[in-house]
Design an enzyme around this catalytic site. Structure first.
Site, PDB file in Angstrom:
ATOM      1  CG  ASP A   1      -4.561  -2.923  -4.269  1.00 47.99           C
ATOM      2  OD1 ASP A   1      -4.558  -2.571  -5.453  1.00 47.99           O
ATOM      3  OD2 ASP A   1      -5.317  -3.833  -3.850  1.00 47.99           O
TER       4      ASP A   1
ATOM      5  CE  LYS B   1      -1.815  -4.578  -6.334  1.00 50.31           C
ATOM      6  NZ  LYS B   1      -2.393  -3.641  -7.325  1.00 50.31           N
TER       7      LYS B   1
END
Ligand code: GLU
Length: 443
Positions: free
Chosen positions: A165, A125
């Site tokens: 995201d 991430k």
């Protein structure tokens, strides 16, 4: 002290000032103990100590020039947490709250989520504390180009494949892809969530929200019912919330709320999703503008979505958006099922309240896995230079969500935690990664 407790203590002590990461550790590690009891070989190989330590953590400076000519500086992150079962995979979040604790919790969760999809993807991430809100297209482009100018050396279609995201959608992915291609002089599937004209997959935009509702539908089936006529409370008004609302409405649900960081709307007749799309996707506006579209709708500034009575709750905003108070309201109002569209939507205490109150609860790492699953399908299409139809991809998404549900509920039952989808998701996700790590030796 058992192995998961020992590892939890060890990991918490060596990651000071990272409350979100601690929360993810606390939610996951203890639930693995019944599995670890059956498999002492994992303790001998220190699998948990290796699992909680990211393989690589990158922090970098992102300088850019705003529209007034002023030089601005943000911080960029990429945590490459685990590559045991595939290249690092996970989104990029652009939001002022972004810090190492948040990126680490997201990347850690992603390891389990990606494993649950059944596709070969590791966990990663990244993101930045850059705030896209109120920025011009040109500012966003310059920021994305600067961000990628540094990030490009760490990623690759077989190494690490970022996506979107919070704060990163098609526009940002497009700018970053353009800059990557320009720097490396290669057209590869290095990012997912790309535009359809340059390697993107059909259904990727809808995937997280649709997948969430496919999962919730399976949960309702277990409870002997379905979405038809169900009052559904959704928080958020971003990509996940919008397509969750769209699919829930298609299945007959009445979506009564949506929200943004300023407040929520309540529409007793069922929210008009086309209006929300117009506001959020075209105008990049605020959810309060919904009142211009519909009579009889209300806007509650700073209100809590969970105070609206509902049969199904789909938190799709951000982490820890359901706390003890919110959970108590859901239980009190007779909510039957909660499925998380956002990552770690619910605090640990609130999970206890939901489960104790008889609410069927599915954690994000299972319920929102549809997004990254279709990212995996995008990578597959890029590798064979093909594009699959909407129906092909949607069908695959439905199959994946159904098999995740079956897998996590059966796993929960097998380890003495029937109905506890948290334990089921954690153990099922862990099983495959731990086995791969063991077989690959001490790396
Ligand atoms: N950010 C999404 C998630 O939390 C999608 C990641 C991806 O597609 O790589 O899973």
């Amino acid at each position: 002290m058992n192995y998961s407790k020992k590892a939890l203590k060890w990991a918490t002590e060596r990651s000071r000032n990272q409350p979100e990461f601690h929360q993810a550790l606390m939610e996951i590690l203890p639930t693995l103990q019944p599995f670890l009891d059956e498999h002492p070989e994992y303790e001998r190989a220190s699998i948990l100590e290796r699992l909680v330590e990211p393989e690589r953590q990158i922090i970098f400076r992102v300088p850019w020039v705003d529209d007034t000519g002023a030089v601005r500086v943000n911080r960029g992150y990429r945590v490459e947490f685990n590559s045991a079962i595939g290249p690092y995979k996970g989104g990029l979040r652009f939001h002022p709250s972004v810090c190492m604790s948040i990126i680490k919790f997201l990347a850690f969760e992603q390891i389990f989520k990606n494993s649950l999809t059944g596709l070969p993807m590791g966990g990663g991430k990244g993101g930045s504390d850059f705030n896209p809100k109120g920025k011009s297209d040109n500012e966003v482009m310059r920021f994305c180009q600067s961000f990628m100018t540094e990030l490009h050396r760490h990623i690759g279609s077989n190494t690490d494949v970022p996506a979107g995201d919070i704060g990163v959608g098609g526009r940002e992915v497009g700018y970053m892809f353009g800059q990557y291609k320009r720097i490396v002089n290669r057209f590869t599937g290095v990012l997912t969530g790309k535009g359809l004209s340059f390697g993107g997959s059909l259904v990727r935009t809808e995937a997280t929200g649709y997948g969430l509702v496919y999962m919730a539908d399976k949960m309702l089936e277990t409870l002997g019912t379905d979405f038809d006529g169900k009052a559904t409370a959704i928080s958020g008004a971003g990509n996940v919330a919008i397509y969750a609302a769209e699919k829930a409405a298609q299945l007959g649900a009445r979506v009564v709320t949506m929200s943004d960081s300023d407040g929520y709307i309540y529409d007793p007749k069922g929210i008009d999703i086309a209006a929300v799309k117009q506001i959020k996707e075209q105008r990049r506006g605020r959810i309060r503008e919904y009142l211009e579209y519909r009579e009889g709708a209300q806007y509650v500034e700073k209100g809590l979505v969970w105070s609206v009575p509902c049969d199904v709750a789909l938190p799709c905003a951000t982490q820890n958006e359901i706390d003890e108070h919110g959970a108590a309201l859901l239980v009190q109002n007779g909510c039957a099922a909660v499925a998380e569209g956002s990552n770690m939507s619910t605090t640990i205490k609130a999970i206890g309240i939901l489960q104790g109150g008889g609410v069927l609860y599915a954690p994000g790492k299972a319920a929102n896995a549809g997004g990254v699953a279709v990212s995996g399908l995008e990578m597959a299409q890029n590798n064979v230079r093909q594009t699959w139809t909407f129906d092909d991809v949607d069908k695959k998404l439905q199959d994946i969500m159904r098999s995740i549900y079956t897998n996590i509920s059966e796993t929960a039952e097998r380890y003495g935690a029937k109905g506890n989808l948290v334990a089921g998701a954690n153990i099922a996700g862990f099983e495959k990664v731990a086995q791969a790590m063991l077989q690959q030796g001490i790396v």
